[in-house]
Write a protein that holds these residues in place. Structure first.
Motif, PDB file in Angstrom:
ATOM      1  N   SER A   7       0.816  -1.204   0.000  1.00  0.00           N
ATOM      2  CA  SER A   7       0.000   0.000   0.000  1.00  0.00           C
ATOM      3  C   SER A   7       0.839   1.237   0.000  1.00  0.00           C
ATOM      4  O   SER A   7       0.420   2.299  -0.423  1.00  0.00           O
ATOM      5  N   SER A  14      -0.952   7.875  -4.744  1.00  0.00           N
ATOM      6  CA  SER A  14      -1.638   8.235  -3.506  1.00  0.00           C
ATOM      7  C   SER A  14      -2.873   9.062  -3.747  1.00  0.00           C
ATOM      8  O   SER A  14      -3.763   9.118  -2.914  1.00  0.00           O
ATOM      9  N   MET A  17      -5.960   7.024  -3.345  1.00  0.00           N
ATOM     10  CA  MET A  17      -6.260   6.414  -2.065  1.00  0.00           C
ATOM     11  C   MET A  17      -7.028   7.406  -1.197  1.00  0.00           C
ATOM     12  O   MET A  17      -7.233   8.544  -1.560  1.00  0.00           O
ATOM     13  N   CYS A 233     -11.052  -3.098   5.955  1.00  0.00           N
ATOM     14  CA  CYS A 233     -10.888  -1.786   6.583  1.00  0.00           C
ATOM     15  C   CYS A 233     -10.828  -1.834   8.103  1.00  0.00           C
ATOM     16  O   CYS A 233     -10.684  -0.781   8.728  1.00  0.00           O
ATOM     17  N   VAL A 245      -3.540   5.657   5.462  1.00  0.00           N
ATOM     18  CA  VAL A 245      -2.651   4.824   4.660  1.00  0.00           C
ATOM     19  C   VAL A 245      -1.293   5.509   4.585  1.00  0.00           C
ATOM     20  O   VAL A 245      -1.107   6.611   5.106  1.00  0.00           O
ATOM     21  N   GLU A 415      -5.750  -4.547  -5.557  1.00  0.00           N
ATOM     22  CA  GLU A 415      -6.843  -4.392  -4.593  1.00  0.00           C
ATOM     23  C   GLU A 415      -7.083  -2.915  -4.279  1.00  0.00           C
ATOM     24  O   GLU A 415      -8.227  -2.448  -4.201  1.00  0.00           O
ATOM     25  N   LYS A 416      -5.983  -2.181  -4.123  1.00  0.00           N
ATOM     26  CA  LYS A 416      -6.127  -0.751  -3.851  1.00  0.00           C
ATOM     27  C   LYS A 416      -6.751  -0.028  -5.042  1.00  0.00           C
ATOM     28  O   LYS A 416      -7.529   0.905  -4.865  1.00  0.00           O
ATOM     29  N   LEU A 419     -10.374  -0.598  -4.859  1.00  0.00           N
ATOM     30  CA  LEU A 419     -10.952   0.278  -3.839  1.00  0.00           C
ATOM     31  C   LEU A 419     -11.015   1.715  -4.319  1.00  0.00           C
ATOM     32  O   LEU A 419     -11.968   2.442  -4.017  1.00  0.00           O
ATOM     33  N   PHE A 420      -9.994   2.127  -5.097  1.00  0.00           N
ATOM     34  CA  PHE A 420     -10.005   3.492  -5.626  1.00  0.00           C
ATOM     35  C   PHE A 420     -11.171   3.705  -6.582  1.00  0.00           C
ATOM     36  O   PHE A 420     -11.857   4.727  -6.542  1.00  0.00           O
TER      37      PHE A 420
END
Length: 577
Positions: A7, A14, A17, A233, A245, A415-416, A419-420
Motif C-alpha cells: 500500500s 496516492s 487512495m 478496513c 494509509v 486491490e487498492k 478500492l479506488f
C-alpha cells in the motif's frame, strides 16, 4: 511487509487512495466514539479498547458535504423561528423519545413517526448525535449504554420486521446499534436495504467501504465468526476502522492481507522476537504474527519500504509520529539491526523536538536504512539445516523472495485500485448528491419565504379578528347596561302609573260623593222647608200628600231624613240602594 508495504510502495498513486494522515480533511466528520460499548454486541468478547491515538474509529467525510450540511442546518435554524407553532402542535400523546424507539415495537413507532413533523424528527436525531459525541460526559455515556442495551436485547429486530420501519427510525436504530453518528448525517443517503444489512451485520458499517460481509468471501475463522467484521478496513484485534494509509500505524499480513493497528499488535503481544522468516536457523528478529492466520511477517523490511516510499511526503508532525511508531515497534528488539533502528528513531525524535527540520530528519533516516542494508551479511547465508551456502545461491534465493514480495505487492496494488474505483464512484455519487442538496437549499429558502408571508398574513387576520371580538364584546356590555337601565325605568314608571291611577280614581269617587252629598243636602233642605210650610198652613192635605210621595221616593233611594242624614254627612258617602 508485503500487504502493508504494498500500500505504501504505490505511493505514486496516492491520489487514488483515501487521504493520508498528514493531510486531514478540514471538514472531516466524526462518526464513532472510542468506546468499547459502541462495537457490535456479538463481538464484546473480542474487542479491546485501543489507545487514544491509534485505535479509534475516526472516519473522514468530504468537506463539500460538511459545507452543504452546514448551509442546510443554517436554513433549518432560520426556519425554526417561523415554525415553532408547527412543532408545538405535536400533542404529548403523539410525542416519542429515543428510548421509545429503542424498546417499542417497530410497527407502532413507524406509524407514529409518519405523522410527526420533520423538525421533531430532526430534533430526535440531534439528541442522539449529542449523546454519541459524548460531550455530556458520564451522563451521555450511560444514556447511550441504556439505549444500546434496549436495542441489542431485542429479538424482534430482524430484516423482516425492519422493512416496515420508518426511514428515520431505521437510521436511529442503526446509529444506536453501531455507535456511529454518520448514519444520522443528512448527506448519508444509504438505501433502506443497505441500512437493514448493516444492522444485521450483512454489510460493513464503514460508510466509505460498504462491502458485503464477509468481504471478498473470506472464509477465515475471524471473518466467519465475528459479526460485522470487514477484513478490508478493520483491525483484527480491536475491530475498529479508519482510513489512514502510507503509515506505520497499520500492519498488513503478507499472507492473508488482514490488517492490524500497530498499537493493538504491540499491546496484544503480536509483535515480538522470533526466528527469521527467511531461515529458521538464522538469527532472530522482530516479527508480526497475524491473529487471523497465525503466521509471521518480518518488520524491518516493511518499515524500510514504508519510509523509502512515503517519508518524503510527510510533514514534521507526521514524520515524528511515524518515528514514534517505529521506536515502539523495535523497543524490545534483541536483533542488532533492530536496536540500531530503535536508537536512530529516538535520536531523530530528540533532535526534531530541538528544532531539526523534517527534510534533514527524512534524509538521515533514509541514509540510515541504506547503511543498515549494507551492514547485513551478504557473503554467506544460512541454508536449511544450518549449512552455509554460496553468495550466488543466496542472491538467487533473495531474488526469489523479492519477486514473491513484488507479486504480493502487485496483488495489493490491484486491490487498492479496485478500492479506488469504488471510492471514485462514491465521489461521483457525492457530487451528484451535492447538486441535489444545493437545489434543496434553494427550495428550503423559497419555502421559508412563503411560510414567512403566510405567517404574517395569518397574524394580520388574527389581530383583525381579535379587534372585532373586542368591539363586539364592548357593544354587548353597553347593550346589557342599556337594557338594565331601561328595565329600571320601566319598573319606576309602572309603579308611578299605578299610584297616579289609584289617586285619580279616589279623587273621582270623592268628587262624585261630594256632588251626591250636595244633591241630597239640597233635597233635605227642600223637604224641611216643605214640612215647615205645611205646618204653617195648617196641614194642607195636598201638600202633605206631595211630601209623602217625595219622602217615599227618597226612601226608595235609601235617602235618610233630616234627622238621619247628619251622621252620614259627617261620613261623606252614601250607601247603595
Amino acid at each position: 511487509m508485503g500487504a502493508s508495504s504494498g500500500s505504501n510502495i504505490n505511493h505514486q498513486h496516492s491520489s487514488m487512495m483515501f487521504p493520508p494522515r498528514q493531510q486531514p480533511r478540514s471538514g472531516s466528520l466524526q462518526t464513532s466514539l472510542s468506546l468499547d460499548a459502541h462495537e457490535p454486541r456479538s463481538n464484546s468478547n473480542h474487542i479491546h479498547e485501543s489507545p487514544t491515538e491509534s485505535a479509534s474509529s475516526q472516519e473522514t467525510w468530504p468537506a463539500a458535504d460538511a459545507i452543504v450540511a452546514k448551509e442546510i442546518e443554517n436554513v433549518k435554524t432560520e426556519n425554526d423561528c417561523l415554525e415553532q407553532s408547527v412543532i408545538h402542535r405535536v400533542s404529548s400523546a403523539d410525542k416519542i423519545t429515543l428510548r421509545d424507539i429503542a424498546r417499542e415495537r417497530v410497527d407502532v413507532i413507524s406509524e407514529k413517526m409518519q405523522y410527526l413533523p420533520d423538525e421533531y424528527i430532526d430534533e430526535l436525531k440531534n439528541q442522539l448525535k449529542s449523546i454519541l459525541e459524548g460531550n455530556g460526559g458520564l451522563q451521555n455515556r450511560e444514556e447511550f449504554l441504556i439505549l444500546q442495551k434496549y436495542v441489542q436485547s431485542r429479538s424482534d429486530l430482524t430484516a423482516k420486521t425492519l422493512i416496515r420501519a420508518h426511514r428515520s427510525q431505521l437510521e436511529i436504530l442503526v446509529a444506536i446499534n453501531m455507535g456511529i453518528q454518520a448514519f444520522l448525517h443528512p448527506n448519508v443517503s444509504l438505501s433502506q436495504t443497505s441500512l437493514i444489512e448493516v444492522f444485521v451485520y450483512k454489510r460493513c458499517r464503514n460508510i466509505a467501504c460498504q462491502n458485503l460481509l464477509p468481504a471478498d468471501d473470506c472464509s477465515c475463522e475471524i471473518c466467519a465468526n465475528r459479526n460485522g467484521f470487514c477484513n478490508l478496513c478493520m483491525c483484527v484485534i480491536c475491530n475498529k476502522f479508519d482510513f489512514e494509509v502510507n503509515t506505520c500505524r497499520w500492519i498488513g499480513c503478507d499472507l492473508c492481507s488482514h490488517w492490524t493497528h500497530t498499537d493493538c499488535a504491540i499491546r496484544d503481544g503480536q509483535i515480538c522476537m522470533g526466528p527469521s522468516v527467511k531461515s529458521a536457523a538464522g538469527p532472530t528478529e522482530m516479527l508480526f504474527r497475524c491473529r487471523a492466520c497465525n503466521r509471521p511477517s518480518e518488520l524491518l523490511g516493511w518499515v524500510k519500504d514504508v519510509f523509502r516510499h512515503c517519508a518524503p511526503a510527510w510533514d514534521k508532525e507526521a514524520l515524528m509520529r511515524e518515528l514514534d511508531f517505529v521506536s515502539r515497534i523495535f523497543r524490545g528488539s534483541d536483533d542488532p539491526r533492530g536496536k540500531k533502528l530503535f536508537w536512530k528513531c529516538e535520536d531523530l525524535l530528540e533532535k526534531m523536538r530541538g528544532g531539526l527540520a523534517e527534510s534533514a530528519a527524512c534524509s538521515s533516516i533514509l541514509v540510515f536504512f541504506q547503511e543498515l542494508g549494507m551492514d547485513s551479511p551478504t557473503s554467506v547465508e544460512y541454508a536449511e539445516g544450518g549449512r552455509l551456502i554460496a553468495p550466488q545461491e543466496a542472491c538467487n534465493r533473495i531474488a526469489d523472495v523479492v519477486q514473491e514480495a513484488i507479486r504480493k505487492m502487485e496483488m495489493v496494488a490491484d486491490e487498492k485500485m479496485r478500492l479506488f474505483k469504488k471510492a471514485r464512484l462514491s465521489l461521483d455519487a457525492c457530487a451528484q448528491e451535492l447538486e441535489a442538496k444545493a437545489k434543496e437549499v434553494a427550495e428550503l429558502k423559497l419555502e421559508r419565504q412563503k411560510k414567512k408571508l403566510q405567517i404574517e398574513e395569518l397574524e394580520k387576520i388574527v389581530r383583525l379578528k381579535q379587534a372585532e371580538a373586542d368591539m363586539f364584546q364592548l357593544k354587548a356590555n353597553e347593550a346589557k347596561r342599556e337594557a338594565e337601565r331601561l328595565q329600571r325605568i320601566a319598573h319606576a314608571k309602572s309603579d308611578k302609573s299605578e299610584e297616579d291611577y289609584a289617586s285619580s280614581y279616589l279623587k273621582q269617587r270623592l268628587s262624585e260623593a261630594e256632588a251626591e252629598k250636595q244633591y241630597l243636602f239640597e233635597k233635605i233642605k227642600l223637604q224641611e222647608s216643605s214640612r215647615a210650610l205645611q205646618s204653617n198652613n195648617g196641614g194642607d192635605p195636598s201638600k202633605a200628600l206631595m211630601y209623602s210621595k217625595i219622602h217615599d221616593l227618597l226612601h226608595g233611594y235609601n235617602i235618610p231624613t233630616q234627622t238621619e242624614s247628619r251622621p252620614n254627612e259627617r261620613r261623606g258617602f252614601r250607601t247603595n240602594p
